[in-house]
Design a protein around this motif. Structure first.
Motif, PDB file in Angstrom:
ATOM      1  N   LYS A  50       0.837  -1.187   0.000  1.00 50.17           N
ATOM      2  CA  LYS A  50       0.000   0.000   0.000  1.00 50.17           C
ATOM      3  C   LYS A  50       0.878   1.245   0.000  1.00 50.17           C
ATOM      4  CE  LYS A  50      -3.747  -2.207   2.471  1.00 50.17           C
ATOM      5  NZ  LYS A  50      -4.566  -2.204   3.666  1.00 50.17           N
ATOM      6  N   PRO A  51       0.437   2.297  -0.661  1.00 49.38           N
ATOM      7  CA  PRO A  51       1.199   3.537  -0.629  1.00 49.38           C
ATOM      8  C   PRO A  51       1.207   4.123   0.774  1.00 49.38           C
ATOM      9  CG  PRO A  51      -0.849   3.816  -1.855  1.00 49.38           C
ATOM     10  CD  PRO A  51      -0.735   2.374  -1.499  1.00 49.38           C
ATOM     11  N   GLU A  52       2.208   4.925   1.039  1.00 49.13           N
ATOM     12  CA  GLU A  52       2.383   5.489   2.381  1.00 49.13           C
ATOM     13  C   GLU A  52       1.172   6.321   2.799  1.00 49.13           C
ATOM     14  OE1 GLU A  52       5.531   8.278   4.834  1.00 49.13           O
ATOM     15  OE2 GLU A  52       5.994   7.653   2.801  1.00 49.13           O
ATOM     16  N   LEU A  53       0.643   7.067   1.869  1.00 54.05           N
ATOM     17  CA  LEU A  53      -0.521   7.906   2.161  1.00 54.05           C
ATOM     18  C   LEU A  53      -1.701   7.056   2.615  1.00 54.05           C
ATOM     19  CD1 LEU A  53      -1.845  10.707   2.072  1.00 54.05           C
ATOM     20  CD2 LEU A  53      -2.415  10.261  -0.300  1.00 54.05           C
ATOM     21  N   GLN A  54      -1.925   5.951   1.934  1.00 53.18           N
ATOM     22  CA  GLN A  54      -3.045   5.082   2.281  1.00 53.18           C
ATOM     23  C   GLN A  54      -2.819   4.438   3.650  1.00 53.18           C
ATOM     24  OE1 GLN A  54      -3.883   2.219  -0.730  1.00 53.18           O
ATOM     25  NE2 GLN A  54      -5.876   1.698   0.078  1.00 53.18           N
ATOM     26  N   LYS A  55      -1.578   4.063   3.955  1.00 54.21           N
ATOM     27  CA  LYS A  55      -1.268   3.478   5.258  1.00 54.21           C
ATOM     28  C   LYS A  55      -1.565   4.477   6.375  1.00 54.21           C
ATOM     29  CE  LYS A  55       2.442   0.458   3.658  1.00 54.21           C
ATOM     30  NZ  LYS A  55       3.877   0.216   3.712  1.00 54.21           N
ATOM     31  N   VAL A  56      -1.165   5.719   6.172  1.00 51.95           N
ATOM     32  CA  VAL A  56      -1.387   6.749   7.182  1.00 51.95           C
ATOM     33  C   VAL A  56      -2.882   6.982   7.398  1.00 51.95           C
ATOM     34  CG1 VAL A  56      -1.092   9.209   7.683  1.00 51.95           C
ATOM     35  CG2 VAL A  56       0.829   7.882   6.805  1.00 51.95           C
ATOM     36  N   MET A  57      -3.635   7.028   6.301  1.00 54.64           N
ATOM     37  CA  MET A  57      -5.075   7.257   6.419  1.00 54.64           C
ATOM     38  C   MET A  57      -5.758   6.101   7.166  1.00 54.64           C
ATOM     39  SD  MET A  57      -5.570  10.178   5.107  1.00 54.64           S
ATOM     40  CE  MET A  57      -7.243  10.417   4.616  1.00 54.64           C
ATOM     41  N   GLU A  58      -5.355   4.868   6.890  1.00 51.49           N
ATOM     42  CA  GLU A  58      -5.930   3.726   7.586  1.00 51.49           C
ATOM     43  C   GLU A  58      -5.556   3.728   9.061  1.00 51.49           C
ATOM     44  OE1 GLU A  58      -6.088   0.625   3.811  1.00 51.49           O
ATOM     45  OE2 GLU A  58      -4.721   0.225   5.476  1.00 51.49           O
ATOM     46  N   LYS A  59      -4.318   4.105   9.361  1.00 48.61           N
ATOM     47  CA  LYS A  59      -3.886   4.177  10.764  1.00 48.61           C
ATOM     48  C   LYS A  59      -4.685   5.233  11.515  1.00 48.61           C
ATOM     49  CE  LYS A  59       0.255   4.537  13.627  1.00 48.61           C
ATOM     50  NZ  LYS A  59      -0.312   5.389  14.630  1.00 48.61           N
ATOM     51  N   ARG A  60      -4.914   6.369  10.898  1.00 47.38           N
ATOM     52  CA  ARG A  60      -5.711   7.423  11.540  1.00 47.38           C
ATOM     53  C   ARG A  60      -7.130   6.942  11.820  1.00 47.38           C
ATOM     54  NH1 ARG A  60      -4.353  13.064   8.360  1.00 47.38           N
ATOM     55  NH2 ARG A  60      -2.191  13.215   9.029  1.00 47.38           N
ATOM     56  N   ARG A  62      -8.140   3.815  12.215  1.00 48.82           N
ATOM     57  CA  ARG A  62      -8.091   2.832  13.295  1.00 48.82           C
ATOM     58  C   ARG A  62      -7.967   3.521  14.647  1.00 48.82           C
ATOM     59  NH1 ARG A  62      -4.656  -0.250   9.979  1.00 48.82           N
ATOM     60  NH2 ARG A  62      -2.858   0.634  11.053  1.00 48.82           N
ATOM     61  N   ASP A  63      -7.072   4.513  14.739  1.00 46.90           N
ATOM     62  CA  ASP A  63      -6.883   5.245  15.992  1.00 46.90           C
ATOM     63  C   ASP A  63      -8.164   5.947  16.415  1.00 46.90           C
ATOM     64  OD1 ASP A  63      -3.441   6.281  15.291  1.00 46.90           O
ATOM     65  OD2 ASP A  63      -4.271   4.385  15.999  1.00 46.90           O
ATOM     66  N   GLN A  64      -8.876   6.511  15.453  1.00 49.44           N
ATOM     67  CA  GLN A  64     -10.124   7.209  15.748  1.00 49.44           C
ATOM     68  C   GLN A  64     -11.171   6.232  16.288  1.00 49.44           C
ATOM     69  OE1 GLN A  64     -11.931   9.021  12.338  1.00 49.44           O
ATOM     70  NE2 GLN A  64     -13.033  10.530  13.565  1.00 49.44           N
ATOM     71  N   VAL A  65     -11.257   5.048  15.687  1.00 50.47           N
ATOM     72  CA  VAL A  65     -12.221   4.047  16.147  1.00 50.47           C
ATOM     73  C   VAL A  65     -11.866   3.593  17.562  1.00 50.47           C
ATOM     74  CG1 VAL A  65     -13.037   1.679  15.758  1.00 50.47           C
ATOM     75  CG2 VAL A  65     -12.854   3.268  13.842  1.00 50.47           C
ATOM     76  N   ILE A  66     -10.596   3.372  17.825  1.00 47.22           N
ATOM     77  CA  ILE A  66     -10.157   2.955  19.161  1.00 47.22           C
ATOM     78  C   ILE A  66     -10.476   4.035  20.186  1.00 47.22           C
ATOM     79  CG2 ILE A  66      -8.115   2.458  20.579  1.00 47.22           C
ATOM     80  CD1 ILE A  66      -6.937   1.047  18.083  1.00 47.22           C
TER      81      ILE A  66
END
Length: 90
Positions: A50-60, A62-66
Motif C-alpha cells: 500500500k502507498p504510504e498515504l493510504q497506510k497513514v489514512m488507515e492508521k488514523r 483505526r486510531d479514531q475508532v479505538i
C-alpha cells in the motif's frame, strides 16, 4: 442524440450549461494515488504494497475508532461505580 434547441440560438441572456466538476477526481489524494498506481502498473509491480498515504489514512481511522470505543467505555459505568460516585458526592 439530438442537439438541444437553445445551443443554436445566440441569445446572450441565456445561461449556457456547464459540465459538472467531479470532486473525487479533483482531489489531491485521488490524483496522487492514481499516479502511483499507474507508475506501479508500468513497472509491473503488484499493488500489494500500500502507498504510504493510504497506510497513514488507515492508521488514523483505526486510531479514531479505538478512541471512540475508549470514550464509550468511560461513559458506560457499572452499577457499582455509579453507587460509589453517589456516596462520594454525599
Amino acid at each position: 442524440m439530438a442537439e438541444p434547441d437553445y445551443i443554436e440560438d445566440d441569445n446572450p441572456e441565456l445561461i449556457r450549461p456547464q459540465k459538472l466538476i467531479n470532486p473525487v477526481k479533483t482531489s489531491r489524494n485521488h490524483q496522487d494515488l492514481h499516479r502511483e498506481l499507474l507508475m506501479n502498473q508500468k513497472r509491473g509491480l503488484a499493488p500489494q504494497n500500500k502507498p504510504e498515504l493510504q497506510k497513514v489514512m488507515e492508521k488514523r481511522k483505526r486510531d479514531q475508532v479505538i478512541k471512540q470505543k475508549e470514550e464509550e467505555a468511560q461513559k458506560k459505568k457499572s452499577d457499582l461505580e455509579i453507587e460509589l460516585l453517589k456516596r462520594q458526592q454525599k
